[in-house]
Enzyme design. Structure first.
Site, PDB file in Angstrom:
ATOM      1  N   GLY A   1       0.837  -1.196   0.000  1.00  0.00           N
ATOM      2  CA  GLY A   1       0.000   0.000   0.000  1.00  0.00           C
ATOM      3  C   GLY A   1       0.869   1.242   0.000  1.00  0.00           C
ATOM      4  O   GLY A   1       1.917   1.304   0.656  1.00  0.00           O
TER       5      GLY A   1
ATOM      6  N   GLY B   1      -0.566   4.576   0.265  1.00  0.00           N
ATOM      7  CA  GLY B   1      -1.303   5.757   0.709  1.00  0.00           C
ATOM      8  C   GLY B   1      -0.473   6.506   1.736  1.00  0.00           C
ATOM      9  O   GLY B   1       0.739   6.321   1.828  1.00  0.00           O
TER      10      GLY B   1
ATOM     11  N   ALA C   1      -0.194   6.195   4.921  1.00  0.00           N
ATOM     12  CA  ALA C   1       0.502   5.341   5.888  1.00  0.00           C
ATOM     13  C   ALA C   1       1.612   4.536   5.200  1.00  0.00           C
ATOM     14  O   ALA C   1       2.784   4.628   5.565  1.00  0.00           O
ATOM     15  CB  ALA C   1      -0.495   4.423   6.586  1.00  0.00           C
TER      16      ALA C   1
ATOM     17  N   HIS D   1     -20.841   8.957   6.390  1.00  0.00           N
ATOM     18  CA  HIS D   1     -20.659  10.399   6.242  1.00  0.00           C
ATOM     19  C   HIS D   1     -21.968  11.037   5.795  1.00  0.00           C
ATOM     20  O   HIS D   1     -22.594  10.569   4.851  1.00  0.00           O
ATOM     21  CB  HIS D   1     -19.564  10.661   5.201  1.00  0.00           C
ATOM     22  CG  HIS D   1     -19.027  12.050   5.256  1.00  0.00           C
ATOM     23  ND1 HIS D   1     -19.773  13.128   4.869  1.00  0.00           N
ATOM     24  CD2 HIS D   1     -17.836  12.527   5.674  1.00  0.00           C
ATOM     25  CE1 HIS D   1     -19.038  14.226   5.039  1.00  0.00           C
ATOM     26  NE2 HIS D   1     -17.861  13.892   5.526  1.00  0.00           N
TER      27      HIS D   1
ATOM     28  N   SER E   1     -17.789  17.991   0.728  1.00  0.00           N
ATOM     29  CA  SER E   1     -17.131  18.335   1.991  1.00  0.00           C
ATOM     30  C   SER E   1     -18.125  18.744   3.066  1.00  0.00           C
ATOM     31  O   SER E   1     -19.094  19.464   2.825  1.00  0.00           O
ATOM     32  CB  SER E   1     -16.143  19.469   1.776  1.00  0.00           C
ATOM     33  OG  SER E   1     -15.693  19.919   3.034  1.00  0.00           O
TER      34      SER E   1
ATOM     35  N   ARG F   1     -21.301  13.743  12.790  1.00  0.00           N
ATOM     36  CA  ARG F   1     -21.591  12.942  11.611  1.00  0.00           C
ATOM     37  C   ARG F   1     -22.615  11.841  11.844  1.00  0.00           C
ATOM     38  O   ARG F   1     -23.536  11.670  11.063  1.00  0.00           O
ATOM     39  CB  ARG F   1     -20.293  12.277  11.127  1.00  0.00           C
ATOM     40  CG  ARG F   1     -19.354  13.245  10.489  1.00  0.00           C
ATOM     41  CD  ARG F   1     -18.081  12.551  10.062  1.00  0.00           C
ATOM     42  NE  ARG F   1     -17.229  13.525   9.371  1.00  0.00           N
ATOM     43  CZ  ARG F   1     -16.039  13.248   8.860  1.00  0.00           C
ATOM     44  NH1 ARG F   1     -15.542  12.035   8.961  1.00  0.00           N
ATOM     45  NH2 ARG F   1     -15.347  14.170   8.240  1.00  0.00           N
TER      46      ARG F   1
ATOM     47  N   HIS G   1     -18.057   5.612   4.518  1.00  0.00           N
ATOM     48  CA  HIS G   1     -16.991   6.548   4.232  1.00  0.00           C
ATOM     49  C   HIS G   1     -15.652   6.113   4.817  1.00  0.00           C
ATOM     50  O   HIS G   1     -14.595   6.268   4.210  1.00  0.00           O
ATOM     51  CB  HIS G   1     -17.425   7.895   4.815  1.00  0.00           C
ATOM     52  CG  HIS G   1     -16.392   8.949   4.835  1.00  0.00           C
ATOM     53  ND1 HIS G   1     -15.812   9.414   3.685  1.00  0.00           N
ATOM     54  CD2 HIS G   1     -15.817   9.630   5.855  1.00  0.00           C
ATOM     55  CE1 HIS G   1     -14.929  10.343   4.004  1.00  0.00           C
ATOM     56  NE2 HIS G   1     -14.895  10.486   5.310  1.00  0.00           N
TER      57      HIS G   1
ATOM     58  N   GLU H   1      -5.593   3.245   8.103  1.00  0.00           N
ATOM     59  CA  GLU H   1      -6.976   2.768   8.245  1.00  0.00           C
ATOM     60  C   GLU H   1      -7.040   1.247   8.386  1.00  0.00           C
ATOM     61  O   GLU H   1      -8.024   0.699   8.872  1.00  0.00           O
ATOM     62  CB  GLU H   1      -7.824   3.236   7.042  1.00  0.00           C
ATOM     63  CG  GLU H   1      -9.326   3.117   7.268  1.00  0.00           C
ATOM     64  CD  GLU H   1     -10.161   3.616   6.084  1.00  0.00           C
ATOM     65  OE1 GLU H   1      -9.602   4.264   5.183  1.00  0.00           O
ATOM     66  OE2 GLU H   1     -11.379   3.353   6.077  1.00  0.00           O
TER      67      GLU H   1
END
Lengths: 253, 637
Positions: free
Chosen positions: B40, B42, B44, B266, B284, B330, B401, B425
């Site tokens: 991965g 991303g 992280a 979300h 957003s 949320r 989300h 995540e």
């Protein structure tokens, strides 16, 4: 809506490709262009064929994965969007649509509409960064940066690396991509130390990948989904000239 | 299953410093002899790979994308929190820690969260040094905004593209290490499984997505930064390729899976426009600062928004939560919207949304000001829906989300399988039962830049080095299993597409393990998922072969894993017989209609041990202790 689609089908990088025609019914104007291709693929699957390969991921115009030439225009007829943001309400019932991959020697076709864009990564590898180690940074507010410069840097940094600029350019040049990254970093004080070296390295890497030279057509700017300006190419060329005159040695490998 | 969180002793503010000091070190000239796999790219994974490359390890980094820059972190819009207190509004590391623990509804580990708040400071420094163009004030200093209901302004942002800019900073650091030869990058390689040798993670098996080649890569440690699993719902705001495969395969090999039922919905996404749609778009949350949310008072009212008089509109968040109003958290905003739509108050052609109305904001501020604040979002909305939000209200609806659950990890971010780490995540560590806005980017980067590169070193210092190659029997077994699974998918030759199964699975999970859950619904899901899985293996149609680029096959493998994973998620939701944060059990609701925790029985992380497809998984518990943030009930009235 009912559409006639002509789609580039190519089984592998070595295979010879060709346009194949498909009739597609039941297209809603609310569909995105990629929803429409999903619908086509479902139809092809049920007819026993192999679905059209195309790349996509975020489907909201930011990841830069999707890209196809639609009726001769990279990302299609609407300005400032990617193919995934294009919606079928732009088209009319009965339209014929031609869909093909990015075409450039430096972007070989892998399958159907999927091309290989690793050349972009190698341009970044040659110098598209600020050399800083994790954990070695000073406090973020130690260097104030005029808002105007920060905004300009951002405008250039908005590039999503999709490759539409290359697909649109008659020379298949990637100078807009290269210049956008160089400009992002050169507007910032942190980016000054390596600025000329970066310019020399990135342009050399760009040429080594087989992208053509920029001859100021401006087609790249027209199709860029993020509205990146060709002015950055001038900026990069000025840095390149300075680098050459000050005897910067290129080291891309 | 042994679950020792290995939290360092000492006062909370000194734990991380102490841990770093206690760590065993590897001589700089020896680091290159240690091979680490990172899956991965991303925030992280990319940050971890780049940083370990800088430190001198032999790093091998994998992504299924054509470039590491495509990872889904790129889509994050709002911002990143940091306790810099640049606004002088009373923020501090302790306050960010406190807010995060409370926001997570007391289902996270205090020590981990404190470290996250502490490292938030370094992240901003690091990103700015890399050239991330954060928003600035006219004086040249960094700008902040308040986000997601926080009462201090601690969110740093880069227009609506904060994730993109942070990821590009991280990607550039990674490309620099690739150029230096410190990181070897494997694009278009999908991780299919993990290889365990003598109880330790020693490699992975990958499939090359263009040539179809399945092969093993061996290493001294394996790091998974492979993101979350919101796509179990089929429709979510996650990118299309996001999947649970790598962490689920790790779970099948013995890694504990913690709190899988903690999934965040979300509130402000664009409603689905038709059955054909497979991806939802997030708008957003900042829009809720000026937009007013309402539905028609009368169920089934199909008049146009402009024709509904003021007296027949229900501004339900303002009515129910006078102090927070449209900025309610949320989970609360999402649940109220769903209840009203379910009760027939939904708006739009499919009656599947609620209005987010800017009429009053335009009257109050003028169109120019609204355009300045939200112009790009309004334009995005118009591109997608064909409607002009300056003249008709936007329509929004909640969508999956982010997932707080993930692989169980200790304080060092290592799973219960030695040598197997999970970051970002993909792990469960910091957000408890609910994640606060602008905290996902913070966690990914804290894990990747500052925590993992040190804790991996500590592990490697005492772990066996080398001695395994791709011909190892354990690797050959995993290759054989991966190949067999793929052949089974191709051979099924049924009648239904992979997508049709994914859609059906998503609907079951959304209906019964989505925004609201109850005992009978979850039991129903646990009955239907195995049936659907059985049908999937019998009737799925995957055309083409395994020997070339085959996107149907890629999807089929991922959906096959979701089919198993969905069950453990429902087990978790069923056995957590309380409500907390985003986990809302209809049986456990306060008088105000909010999540009612049961701290007596559920003050723990639930960690699941896989026992075979269709077998009941085993539930383990990691008890949680709260010494610095007193247990309390959230209230947003």
């Amino acid at each position: 809506m009912k559409l006639k689609l002509h789609i580039w089908r190519q089984a592998s990088p070595q295979a010879k490709g060709e346009f194949k025609a498909y009739d597609l019914d039941g297209v809603s104007p609310h569909m995105s262009f990629l929803d429409m291709l999903d619908l086509l693929n479902e139809q092809i699957l049920h007819e026993g064929g192999e679905p059209v390969a195309f790349e996509h991921d975020c489907r909201e115009g930011i990841c830069g994965t999707c890209g196809m030439v639609i009726n001769g225009i990279a990302h299609g007829p609407e300005k400032l969007i990617t193919a995934c943001q294009l919606h079928m309400r732009t088209f009319n019932d009965g339209d014929e649509i031609w869909i093909e991959p990015w075409r450039a020697a430096a972007f070989p076709v892998m399958k159907d509409l999927v091309v290989e864009r690793a050349a972009f990564d190698r341009i970044i590898q040659s110098g598209g960064y600020i050399s800083v180690r994790s954990g070695s940074a000073q406090d973020a507010n130690a260097i104030p940066i005029p808002k105007e410069d920060a905004d300009r840097a951002f405008d250039a940094a908005a590039c999503i690396g999709c490759g539409a600029c290359v697909a649109a350019c008659p020379n298949a040049s990637a100078m807009l991509f290269t210049a956008a990254k160089a400009a992002h970093l050169s507007y910032l004080p942190q980016g000054q130390t390596e600025r000329l070296q970066r310019a020399a390295n990135m342009v050399t890497a760009h040429d080594e990948e087989g992208f053509g030279n920029c001859t100021n057509h401006g087609a790249c700017q027209e199709v860029c989904p993020k509205g990146i300006s060709v002015d950055y190419i001038g900026r990069l060329n000025r840095d390149l000239l300075k680098a050459t005159l000050s005897g910067v040695e290129v080291s891309t490998r | 299953m042994e679950l020792d969180a290995k939290i360092p002793d000492g006062p909370i503010a000194e734990k991380w410093t102490r841990r770093q000091f206690e760590m065993k070190l590897i001589n700089p000239s020896n680091k290159r002899k240690y091979k680490v796999i990172v899956v991965g790219t991303g925030l992280a994974g990319g940050a971890a790979a780049a940083t370990m490359g800088e430190l001198g390890y032999d790093v091998h980094c994998f992504t299924y994308h054509d470039s590491p820059r495509r990872a889904h972190s790129i889509s994050a819009q709002g911002g990143i929190n940091a306790a810099k207190n640049y606004q002088g509004d009373g923020d501090s590391v302790f306050r960010l820690f406190y807010d995060t623990v409370k926001g997570g509804d007391f289902r996270s580990r205090e020590a981990n969260v404190y470290r996250l708040a502490e490292l938030s400071l370094n992240i901003i420094d690091q990103a700015v040094a890399q050239g991330v163009p954060f928003a600035r004030e006219y004086g040249g200093l960094l700008d902040n905004r308040s986000f997601g209901g926080a009462q201090v302004s601690r969110t740093f942002y880069a227009r609506g593209q904060t994730g993109q800019q942070l990821l590009l900073g991280c990607y550039q650091a990674l490309e620099r290490q690739i150029h230096e030869g410190a990181v070897k990058m494997y694009n278009r390689h999908e991780m299919m499984d993990v290889v365990i040798v003598d109880g330790r993670a020693r490699g992975i098996v990958t499939r090359h997505l263009v040539t179809g080649k399945i092969e093993a890569h061996m290493a001294d440690a394996v790091v998974l930064g492979t993101g979350g699993y919101s796509n179990v719902f089929f429709l979510s705001t996650n990118a299309k390729a996001c999947n649970v495969t790598s962490i689920w395969r790790a779970a099948k090999r013995g890694a504990g899976f913690a709190n899988p039922c903690f999934t965040q919905i979300h509130p402000t996404c664009i409603p689905q426009s038709g059955e054909y749609q497979s991806k939802l778009t997030l708008m957003s949350e900042s829009l809720r600062n000026d937009g007013r949310i309402w539905v028609p008072k009368k169920a089934g009212d199909d008049r146009r928004a402009g024709d509904i008089p003021e007296s027949e509109r229900d501004y339900y968040l303002e009515r129910l939560y006078p102090s927070f109003g449209n900025l309610s958290p949320r989970d609360i905003a999402s649940r109220r919207a769903k209840e009203l739509v379910d009760a027939g108050h939904g708006v739009g052609p499919l009656n599947n949304g609620v209005y987010l109305d800017f009429r009053d904001a335009i009257q109050r501020l003028g169109k120019g000001k609204v355009q300045e604040r939200y112009g790009n979002l309004f334009q995005m909305y118009e591109k997608i829906t064909g409607e002009d939000p300056y003249s008709v209200p936007m329509r929004i609806f909640p969508a999956p989300h982010y997932t707080m659950g993930g692989l169980w990890v200790d304080y060092d971010l290592m799973t219960n399988i030695p040598g197997l780490f999970a970051i970002g995540e993909a792990n469960f560590s910091d957000h408890g039962a609910n994640r606060l806005g602008a905290s996902a980017l913070m966690q990914g980067l804290a894990d990747g830049y500052f925590i993992l590169p040190l804790t991996v070193g500590n592990y490697l210092a005492e772990a066996p080095r080398g001695g395994v190659d791709p011909d190892h029997p354990a690797a050959r077994d995993v290759i054989a299993e991966t190949t067999a699974l793929q052949e089974r998918l191709l051979a099924a030759n049924g009648k239904r597409s992979v997508d049709s199964f994914h859609m059906e699975l998503g609907r079951i999970v959304w209906d019964h393990c989505g925004m609201a859950r109850n005992d009978s619904g979850l039991k129903e899901a646990l009955k239907r998922i195995p049936e659907l899985r059985e049908e999937f293996w019998r009737d799925v149609k995957v055309p083409g072969s395994g020997a070339d680029l085959n996107q149907s096959l890629e999807k089929a493998g991922r959906v096959a894993d979701f089919m198993e994973f969905a069950e453990i998620m429902c087990w978790d939701a069923l056995t957590r017989d309380e409500s907390c944060g985003a986990h809302y059990r209809e049986e456990h609701v306060t008088e105000e209609g909010e999540a009612k925790r049961d701290d007596e029985n559920f003050l723990h992380g639930a960690v699941w041990e896989f026992k075979g497809a269709g077998e009941e998984p085993v539930r383990h518990e990691e008890p949680l202790h709260f010494e610095h943030v007193p247990l309390s009930q959230r209230s947003y009235k």
